[in-house]
Motif scaffolding. Structure first.
Motif, mmCIF file in Angstrom:
data_model
loop_
_atom_site.group_PDB
_atom_site.id
_atom_site.type_symbol
_atom_site.label_atom_id
_atom_site.label_comp_id
_atom_site.label_asym_id
_atom_site.label_seq_id
_atom_site.Cartn_x
_atom_site.Cartn_y
_atom_site.Cartn_z
ATOM 1 N N VAL A 13 1.477 0.231 0.405
ATOM 2 C CA VAL A 13 0.757 0.978 -0.788
ATOM 3 C C VAL A 13 1.162 2.409 -0.652
ATOM 4 C CG1 VAL A 13 -1.560 -0.539 -0.604
ATOM 5 C CG2 VAL A 13 -1.296 1.129 0.926
ATOM 6 N N ASP A 14 0.746 3.114 -1.741
ATOM 7 C CA ASP A 14 1.277 4.454 -1.750
ATOM 8 C C ASP A 14 0.276 5.452 -0.929
ATOM 9 O OD1 ASP A 14 3.360 4.150 -3.771
ATOM 10 O OD2 ASP A 14 1.726 3.474 -4.780
ATOM 11 N N ALA A 15 -0.882 5.278 -0.775
ATOM 12 C CA ALA A 15 -1.749 5.886 -0.071
ATOM 13 C C ALA A 15 -2.962 5.010 0.216
ATOM 14 C CB ALA A 15 -2.414 6.859 -1.270
ATOM 15 N N GLY A 16 -3.758 5.730 1.370
ATOM 16 C CA GLY A 16 -5.068 5.039 1.879
ATOM 17 C C GLY A 16 -5.978 6.128 1.688
ATOM 18 N N ALA A 52 -5.114 5.162 -10.604
ATOM 19 C CA ALA A 52 -4.378 4.217 -9.519
ATOM 20 C C ALA A 52 -4.906 2.831 -9.554
ATOM 21 C CB ALA A 52 -4.493 5.111 -8.232
ATOM 22 N N THR A 53 -4.258 1.989 -8.998
ATOM 23 C CA THR A 53 -4.807 0.635 -8.504
ATOM 24 C C THR A 53 -5.532 0.849 -7.219
ATOM 25 O OG1 THR A 53 -3.084 -0.490 -9.673
ATOM 26 C CG2 THR A 53 -4.306 -1.644 -8.059
ATOM 27 N N ALA A 54 -6.586 0.420 -7.245
ATOM 28 C CA ALA A 54 -7.371 0.666 -5.666
ATOM 29 C C ALA A 54 -7.610 -1.076 -5.165
ATOM 30 C CB ALA A 54 -8.785 1.017 -5.964
ATOM 31 N N THR A 55 -6.965 -1.142 -3.753
ATOM 32 C CA THR A 55 -7.124 -2.320 -3.274
ATOM 33 C C THR A 55 -8.185 -2.566 -1.892
ATOM 34 O OG1 THR A 55 -4.961 -3.135 -3.740
ATOM 35 C CG2 THR A 55 -5.720 -3.865 -1.889
#
Length: 304
Positions: A46-49, A26-29
């Protein structure tokens, strides 16, 4: 998939996120606060936290729990438990340090060290251990309490290793998404809930606990959180062993639905614990529930 997590880069949260299977590709922001992370999930940015929820030394991360209790619905679909180790990072030797920074949960875990080694130092709060390291590297503070990888990331020398009060300290992090069906049962799961009781009914909380006890469901955590409606008005955050798909959990939830003012389901997900799952007591396995349901159906249809 894109994850938001409590940043900046170099936090324990980022280290724990790397252990989460769903985040491997995944991409992590990074974001600057837990509220921002959860709000980004709610808004669909975003898709998830991925945020901390509990520490073995200091207990609940109240921002996370309060957002799950009172904010727009989110559910937990995974967790990571990460051992935590702190260092004192500074360009100065310990004897010359007059200011120290870190996030409140981290500072609470090194109280004994600070009192013993830096009794006269002024302690400042930062949003994260990584931010504390950055600000110390920039000269705003003399030192930072942070993980070793955060010190390395900003080029700060480590003046003292393993300064935590408890060598077995660990923090639990959760993977949250917008409401969805839970992952399949793993055989060693947690279900998280928030229950809102009828405050005018005597024994209301006992009734909640009884719904779990009579079905052999172990509560691993129960915590009251204020609802904001006034003094004495609390919701109860619960972690219990088992999965939504388990028959005994299903019966417990339907029982809670009958007796509580409200129930908020926060997810069923695999435990990231070394503890082995405890088998259900006699008469409370899914097979026992299925047999009892079939027997009752037969009585209703045939009378015997």
């Amino acid at each position: 998939m894109e994850f938001a997590y409590l940043g900046p880069r170099g936090t324990f949260t980022e280290a724990a996120l790397r252990r989460l299977p769903a985040a491997k590709t995944a991409t992590a922001t990074p974001m600057s606060s837990i509220f921002e992370v959860l709000d980004a999930v709610r808004r669909g940015e975003v898709d998830a936290g991925f945020v901390p929820i509990e520490n073995s030394q200091e207990g609940t991360v109240t921002v996370t729990v309060d957002e799950l209790v009172g904010g727009d619905p989110l559910v937990i679909v995974g967790e990571v438990v990460l051992p935590v180790t702190f260092v004192l990072a500074s360009e100065k030797p310990v004897g010359e340090i007059t200011t120290v920074a870190s996030m409140p949960v981290a500072l609470a875990q090194v109280r004994k060290y600070l009192r013993r080694e830096l009794p006269d130092a002024v302690v400042h709060q930062a949003l994260s251990t990584a931010q504390a390291a950055q600000r110390a590297a920039g000269g705003e503070f003399d030192a930072a309490v942070c993980p070793p990888f955060a010190a390395e990331a900003v080029g700060l020398p480590v003046q003292a290793f393993d300064i935590g009060d408890n060598p077995n300290a660990a923090t639990r992090f959760v993977h949250v998404v917008r409401p969805t069906s839970p992952p399949d049962p793993s055989g060693n799961d947690i279900t998280s809930l928030v229950v809102y009781i009828d405050y005018d009914r005597v024994g209301a909380l006992l009734g909640v606990l009884t719904e779990f006890a009579i079905r052999g469901i172990n509560l691993t955590r129960i915590e009251s959180r204020p609802t904001g409606e006034g003094l004495g008005r609390y919701a109860f955050f619960l972690d219990c062993t088992g999965h939504l798909a388990d028959a005994r959990m299903g019966e417990a939830l339907t029982g809670l639905r009958r007796i509580c003012a409200d129930v908020r389901y926060l997810g069923s997900y695999p435990r990231d614990h070394s503890d082995k799952p405890v088998p259900p007591p006699a008469g409370l396995s899914d097979a026992d529930f299925a047999d009892a349901a079939a027997w009752l159906d037969r009585l209703r249809r045939e009378g015997a």
